[in-house]
Design a protein around this motif. Structure first.
Motif, PDB file in Angstrom:
ATOM      1  N   SER B 135       0.852  -1.194   0.000  1.00  0.00           N
ATOM      2  CA  SER B 135       0.000   0.000   0.000  1.00  0.00           C
ATOM      3  C   SER B 135       0.883   1.238   0.000  1.00  0.00           C
ATOM      4  O   SER B 135       2.009   1.191   0.499  1.00  0.00           O
ATOM      5  N   PRO B 136       0.389   2.371  -0.530  1.00  0.00           N
ATOM      6  CA  PRO B 136       1.215   3.590  -0.608  1.00  0.00           C
ATOM      7  C   PRO B 136       1.278   4.330   0.723  1.00  0.00           C
ATOM      8  O   PRO B 136       0.829   5.473   0.842  1.00  0.00           O
ATOM      9  N   PHE B 137       1.876   3.693   1.742  1.00  0.00           N
ATOM     10  CA  PHE B 137       2.056   4.368   3.018  1.00  0.00           C
ATOM     11  C   PHE B 137       2.914   5.617   2.828  1.00  0.00           C
ATOM     12  O   PHE B 137       3.803   5.649   1.979  1.00  0.00           O
ATOM     13  N   ASP B 138       2.686   6.601   3.663  1.00  0.00           N
ATOM     14  CA  ASP B 138       3.462   7.832   3.529  1.00  0.00           C
ATOM     15  C   ASP B 138       4.153   8.243   4.807  1.00  0.00           C
ATOM     16  O   ASP B 138       4.593   9.381   4.942  1.00  0.00           O
ATOM     17  N   ARG B 139       4.262   7.327   5.776  1.00  0.00           N
ATOM     18  CA  ARG B 139       5.021   7.584   6.995  1.00  0.00           C
ATOM     19  C   ARG B 139       5.750   6.307   7.377  1.00  0.00           C
ATOM     20  O   ARG B 139       5.355   5.194   7.022  1.00  0.00           O
ATOM     21  N   LEU B 140       6.823   6.516   8.176  1.00  0.00           N
ATOM     22  CA  LEU B 140       7.649   5.376   8.562  1.00  0.00           C
ATOM     23  C   LEU B 140       8.176   5.612   9.966  1.00  0.00           C
ATOM     24  O   LEU B 140       8.527   6.739  10.323  1.00  0.00           O
ATOM     25  N   ALA B 141       8.220   4.557  10.750  1.00  0.00           N
ATOM     26  CA  ALA B 141       8.877   4.579  12.053  1.00  0.00           C
ATOM     27  C   ALA B 141       9.945   3.491  12.020  1.00  0.00           C
ATOM     28  O   ALA B 141       9.701   2.395  11.521  1.00  0.00           O
ATOM     29  N   ILE B 142      11.132   3.810  12.548  1.00  0.00           N
ATOM     30  CA  ILE B 142      12.246   2.863  12.535  1.00  0.00           C
ATOM     31  C   ILE B 142      12.728   2.683  13.970  1.00  0.00           C
ATOM     32  O   ILE B 142      12.867   3.661  14.711  1.00  0.00           O
ATOM     33  N   SER B 143      12.989   1.438  14.345  1.00  0.00           N
ATOM     34  CA  SER B 143      13.491   1.173  15.689  1.00  0.00           C
ATOM     35  C   SER B 143      14.900   1.746  15.833  1.00  0.00           C
ATOM     36  O   SER B 143      15.613   1.942  14.841  1.00  0.00           O
TER      37      SER B 143
END
Lengths: 230, 541
Positions: B135-143
């Protein structure tokens, strides 16, 4: 072969064969000026525009020798080509080509008014580009590079206006020339310098430009010129 | 008109038609449609010793390596179609990019699905790794260890394309594993009528008492009145939903702090009456459900009360995890020992809504907390000494620094006991707070401080004003100001780990000025131009 191609060839053939007979042609030189456009574009030129170059040409030729009904002329030409385009919907581009060509032309008269010719020339050329993002506050990228060029072409002259000497030899003639030819240019290595802002005396920070790659301005072109034969 | 002229005109027209027809035979040399794409340049994004840009038309990442400021290198990495989001990984070397992909509508286009790209900018020859995210997600969180990422939709990230859209969908990606059928894992978190506001990933935490002692990264999905916990280490397992409005009062979770030693998270929510403690406890998974969790969250209110406005977490010299919570309603700051849950309260004269710890360095133990009342815009801040703060015999050491102007913001200087105080919206009136001494030195700029950065060691403040062709430097040891004249107006300024100062000029064709250090003169500067157009003539779509 496309139907339009076949039709064009037939039409051209009928044009040539419809005319016959000729009188002596002992003109010394010819001059021409006109324009045209490129019909093909290289992959690298696609980065700048999709319309090809508009061409302005000036040429002159001096009669060298005639043999077996074919006139051999020394030919020289100056050409300039320009185009403006848009890339990625936001970048304005301008391309310029300047050429100086020297070569030979072989001409055969089909009639008093019509001649066909083949031409080959070599010379030097320069390619210039300018890339601008109107939303940017910095000057556009601009660069120019020199390179070699070679040209081969063929065409037809139609000179309906002729003035004869008292002895029946042609004194002058005027008309049109249509020529189709391929111009090959050495790829120009261009870099991302900035256009000169006219700050000639200002001390600027040393700049390191980035290579834009090689631009190949070679193209098949069609030229139509007003021709004077003297 | 004579017969000759008729013939001449006929021949001219025929010649013209022949030429045009002949020319038309060659006019199928069409420009690839890709050259007519719209172009968006994402970035600049700062990495450790590089600045990265993403060109959405050329489908590439452009990295400017300034580890050698006198010889910057430009590297490019090919990625997918239509980049929409870029984020650096915590290691400062990798870059993550989300591409929306493309649906082929006309000749020359190629169908491509949304993907997450992991680019190793330190390895110019390495190919970026693509993870299909569906899906075209537009946010990201990285550990924080850079191994796990969660892609999600922003609240305003409505996609005009497509047919359906699921705002509660997530993609959990294990960046340290190759893409495959099980990586990424797409999940839809349970929703109670609202879409997520954000995702926060915990540091790796071992669940005390669990049979599986693998350090877990837990994803906390924040939504109005709801908090969802997803085990990102085992994303195929079920999520756990925590309702926050059981008492009938709506609650908006805003901030989470973690105590990994005890596998505990502290949640601050707007309109909540207290800080919520979420302690992850081991629980045997249900045998009949292969996707059941081996933990459950135990909830508790910390007893801070008063509706916390800000929280801060640190480890003291003894290694204890301490939580500070500001409750402006009760004009208190609550100090909580996360290991024992013991708490102490410190009364404050003002309604504190911002807590900053100094020095601001994860390697150093904070010694002072600066307390500010930003919402009230008061002309003072308070300094709370953290040494022995929970010792009843010592008591709280709270001092007040009175200023001439209202305080709108406080920005910590990295690694130093210094903070920059902002007194006006235009950031033209500033102050430098020495937390150790409790003194403030005023600063004045030519105009609005549109962008600034601190050198990594906290020795310099570097500032830029749009429209002013200068970059300003402030030596934070001596407070000596200096500046360097530029050839073009700056847009953004970065101070990198190598010491180099990188000034981006906001040119979509690429232009930057590079200084080897904040103390370097103009004669040592270098301008790099056109790097976003590198090898444009070699591009083949």
């Amino acid at each position: 072969m496309k139907p339009t191609t076949l039709a064009a060839l037939c039409l051209a053939t009928s044009l040539v064969t419809s005319l016959s007979g000729h009188t002596a042609h002992a003109e010394r030189f010819e001059l021409g000026m006109g324009g045209g456009g490129s019909l093909t574009t290289t992959d690298s030129m696609h980065a700048l525009d999709d319309s090809g170059l508009g061409i302005f040409t000036m040429h002159g030729a001096v009669h060298l020798v005639s043999t077996a009904g074919v006139d051999i002329l020394i030919d020289g030409a100056f050409e300039s080509g320009t185009s403006a385009g848009t890339t990625f919907q936001s970048m304005s581009t301008e391309t310029g080509v300047l050429l100086g060509l020297v070569g030979a032309r072989a001409r055969y008269h089909l009639s008093n008014h019509v001649a066909v010719h083949g031409r080959a020339a070599v010379g030097l050329g320069s390619v210039s580009i300018e890339i601008l993002d109107p939303a940017s506050r910095t000057p556009p990228l601009a660069d120019r590079a020199l390179g070699g060029s070679a040209y081969v072409g063929a065409g037809v002259d139609f000179l309906p206006i002729r003035r004869l000497r008292p002895d029946g030899r042609e004194r002058m003639a005027f008309g049109l020339r249509a020529e189709l030819g391929y111009l090959a240019m050495t790829p120009a290595e261009l870099v991302s310098t900035h256009a000169d802002e006219g700050n000639g005396d200002a001390i600027e920070i040393p700049t390191r430009a980035t290579s834009l790659g090689q631009l190949d301005a070679s193209a098949l072109g069609l030229r139509v010129t007003f021709l004077g034969r003297f | 008109m004579t017969r000759f002229m008729h013939r001449a005109l006929f021949l001219l027209a025929t010649a013209g038609a022949a030429s045009a027809s002949l020319g038309a035979c060659f006019l199928d040399d069409e420009r690839p449609i890709a050259w007519e794409r719209s172009r968006v340049v994402l970035g600049p994004v700062a990495l450790k010793d590089r600045i990265a840009y993403v060109d959405s038309a050329r489908d590439r990442v452009v990295s400017v390596d300034v580890s050698r400021p006198d010889a910057p290198a430009v590297d490019t990495f090919a990625i997918g179609r239509q980049a929409i989001f870029v984020m650096p990984a915590p290691d400062g070397q990798h870059l993550t990019v989300i591409t929306r992909g493309e649906e082929a509508l006309v000749e020359g286009q190629i169908d491509e699905e949304p993907q997450l790209w992991l680019v190793d900018t330190a390895q110019p020859d390495a190919q970026p790794v693509a993870f299909p995210i569906g899906s075209p997600f537009d946010r990201l969180a990285i550990s924080e260890d850079g191994r796990i990422a969660v892609a999600y939709f922003s609240a305003g990230g409505a996609d005009a394309d497509g047919f359906f859209r699921n705002p509660n969908e997530l993609a959990v990606i294990h960046l340290d594993e190759p893409p495959g059928a099980a990586n990424p894992v797409l999940k839809t978190v349970r929703s109670f009528g609202a879409a997520p506001d954000g995702v926060v990933l915990s540091p790796p935490m071992i669940i005390p008492g669990a049979a599986d002692d693998t350090p877990r990264v837990l994803a906390f999905v924040l939504a109005p009145n709801n908090l969802t916990v997803v085990d990102a280490t085992y994303p195929e397992r079920n999520e756990v939903s925590i309702r926050l409005d059981v008492g009938g009062v709506p609650s908006l979770p805003r901030e989470i702090a973690f105590a990994p030693a005890t596998a505990t998270a502290y949640v601050r929510s707007d309109q909540a009456r207290d800080v919520l403690e979420v302690r992850i406890q081991a629980e045997a998974p249900a045998a009949e459900n292969p996707n059941s969790n081996d933990y459950r969250p135990a909830l508790a209110e910390l007893g801070a009360g008063g509706g916390p406005a800000d929280i801060a977490v640190y480890d003291d010299a003894a290694g204890r995890r301490m939580v500070l919570a500001a409750t402006p309603g009760t004009r208190e700051v609550v100090v909580i020992d996360a290991d024992t849950a013991e708490l102490a309260t410190v009364a404050t004269p003002d309604p504190i809504d911002r807590i900053l710890l100094f020095p601001d360095d994860p390697e150093l133990v904070p010694r002072v907390a600066v307390l500010a009342s930003l919402g009230s815009q008061l002309p003072r801040v308070h300094l709370l000494r953290l040494d022995g703060i929970t010792d009843e015999l010592v008591g709280a050491d709270l001092g007040t620094v009175t200023l001439d102007e209202p305080v709108l913001d406080v920005v910590p200087v990295p690694g130093r006991e210094l903070g920059m105080i902002v007194h006006d919206d235009e950031r033209t009136v500033l102050g430098l707070l020495d937390v150790a001494l409790g003194a403030v030195a005023p600063l004045q700029g030519v105009g609005r401080l549109d962008d600034y950065d601190f050198s990594p060691d906290g020795s310099f403040l570097i500032g830029a004003t749009q429209g002013v062709e200068r970059i300003g430097f402030l030596d934070l040891a001596s407070l000596h100001p200096s500046d360097v004249r530029l050839d073009d107006a700056p847009a953004q300024v970065f101070s990198l780990q190598s010491g180099a100062v990188y000034i981006d000029h906001g040119d979509s064709l690429g232009q930057a000025t590079i200084l080897p250090s904040p103390a370097a003169p103009r004669s040592e500067a270098l301008v790099l131009t056109g790097f976003l157009m590198a090898d444009i003539f070699e591009e083949r779509f």
